[in-house]
Design a protein around this motif. Structure first.
Motif, mmCIF file in Angstrom:
data_model
loop_
_atom_site.group_PDB
_atom_site.id
_atom_site.type_symbol
_atom_site.label_atom_id
_atom_site.label_comp_id
_atom_site.label_asym_id
_atom_site.label_seq_id
_atom_site.Cartn_x
_atom_site.Cartn_y
_atom_site.Cartn_z
ATOM 1 N N GLY A 58 0.818 -1.211 0.000
ATOM 2 C CA GLY A 58 0.000 0.000 0.000
ATOM 3 C C GLY A 58 0.847 1.254 0.000
ATOM 4 N N GLU A 59 1.857 1.277 0.865
ATOM 5 C CA GLU A 59 2.731 2.445 0.944
ATOM 6 C C GLU A 59 3.485 2.690 -0.357
ATOM 7 N N GLN A 60 3.875 1.602 -1.029
ATOM 8 C CA GLN A 60 4.627 1.713 -2.274
ATOM 9 C C GLN A 60 3.721 1.771 -3.502
ATOM 10 N N GLN A 61 2.425 1.690 -3.294
ATOM 11 C CA GLN A 61 1.416 1.709 -4.356
ATOM 12 C C GLN A 61 1.619 0.562 -5.355
ATOM 13 N N LEU A 62 1.709 -0.644 -4.814
ATOM 14 C CA LEU A 62 1.910 -1.851 -5.622
ATOM 15 C C LEU A 62 0.751 -2.809 -5.447
ATOM 16 N N ARG A 63 0.327 -3.430 -6.514
ATOM 17 C CA ARG A 63 -0.720 -4.446 -6.436
ATOM 18 C C ARG A 63 -0.148 -5.863 -6.467
ATOM 19 N N GLY A 88 3.451 9.350 -4.865
ATOM 20 C CA GLY A 88 4.353 8.218 -5.006
ATOM 21 C C GLY A 88 5.342 8.478 -6.123
ATOM 22 N N GLU A 89 6.223 7.548 -6.307
ATOM 23 C CA GLU A 89 7.284 7.704 -7.292
ATOM 24 C C GLU A 89 6.730 7.868 -8.694
ATOM 25 N N HIS A 90 5.734 7.066 -9.023
ATOM 26 C CA HIS A 90 5.142 7.107 -10.359
ATOM 27 C C HIS A 90 3.894 6.247 -10.281
ATOM 28 N N ASN A 91 2.715 6.861 -10.293
ATOM 29 C CA ASN A 91 1.486 6.114 -10.079
ATOM 30 C C ASN A 91 1.311 4.964 -11.038
ATOM 31 N N GLN A 92 1.510 5.190 -12.311
ATOM 32 C CA GLN A 92 1.314 4.128 -13.281
ATOM 33 C C GLN A 92 2.658 3.514 -13.574
ATOM 34 N N ARG A 152 -6.549 1.355 -0.591
ATOM 35 C CA ARG A 152 -6.786 2.789 -0.407
ATOM 36 C C ARG A 152 -5.491 3.569 -0.643
ATOM 37 N N ASP A 153 -4.394 3.071 -0.089
ATOM 38 C CA ASP A 153 -3.110 3.742 -0.272
ATOM 39 C C ASP A 153 -2.676 3.741 -1.733
ATOM 40 N N ILE A 154 -2.936 2.655 -2.430
ATOM 41 C CA ILE A 154 -2.568 2.562 -3.841
ATOM 42 C C ILE A 154 -3.325 3.603 -4.659
ATOM 43 N N ALA A 155 -4.573 3.850 -4.279
ATOM 44 C CA ALA A 155 -5.416 4.778 -5.036
ATOM 45 C C ALA A 155 -5.064 6.238 -4.793
ATOM 46 N N GLN A 156 -4.228 6.523 -3.812
ATOM 47 C CA GLN A 156 -3.861 7.903 -3.503
ATOM 48 C C GLN A 156 -2.903 8.450 -4.549
ATOM 49 N N PRO A 157 -3.085 9.711 -4.939
ATOM 50 C CA PRO A 157 -2.123 10.332 -5.854
ATOM 51 C C PRO A 157 -0.765 10.451 -5.177
#
Length: 152
Positions: free
Chosen positions: A92-97, A139-143, A132-137
């Motif tokens: 979540g913190e790193q925005q990874l699935r 981070g290093e690069h969302n996509q 929820r954390d992943i969906a936040q704008p």
């Protein structure tokens, strides 16, 4: 619960010398948007459908381009013996699935997705928080952020 209890063990792996067309066909066959890239049982990178579209096609590279030319070499991963609660929080913190799973010798042994964790966890709050954390704008690069960085 340990990562080994939730991960997917049957992992298709692209080689660095595969073409991006071969990688795309592998993704299509397994209905996935990413593949680990490995030589033998060593993880050397990741390639995503976004890498193919943005790093290759958008830059005019053809289907015969080697995976090694567009893959991400610096990959986040988790260890097979880690606790899924800890890994899900980090995801979540790193925005990874999804994360490749390696053993302590850094040999690829599986893939862990938040869906894997959710299907094995009675309390879905950790996975919900991670999503929820992943969906936040930010981070290093969302996509494509799931390919960036080093181990957790």
């Amino acid at each position: 619960m340990r990562v080994s209890d939730a991960m997917t063990r049957d992992v298709r792996v692209a080689r660095p010398d595969h073409t991006i067309e071969e990688a795309a066909r592998m993704m299509l066959a397994i209905d996935a948007g990413m593949l680990p890239v490995g030589t033998e049982d060593r993880l050397v990178g990741m390639i995503t459908d976004r890498d193919i579209a943005v790093r290759a096609i958008a830059e005019g590279k053809g289907p015969d381009t080697a995976v090694s030319e567009i893959m991400t070499q610096d990959v986040k991963y988790c260890f097979v013996d880690e606790d899924t609660a800890h890994v899900a929080k980090n995801m979540g913190e790193q925005q990874l699935r999804r994360l490749p799973v390696v053993d302590r010798d850094k040999r690829l042994v599986g893939i862990l997705s938040l869906a894997d964790v959710a299907s094995h966890e009675a309390d879905g709050r950790r996975v919900g928080n991670a999503y929820r954390d992943i969906a936040q704008p930010g981070g290093e690069h969302n996509q494509g952020a799931e390919e960036r960085g080093r181990g957790m």
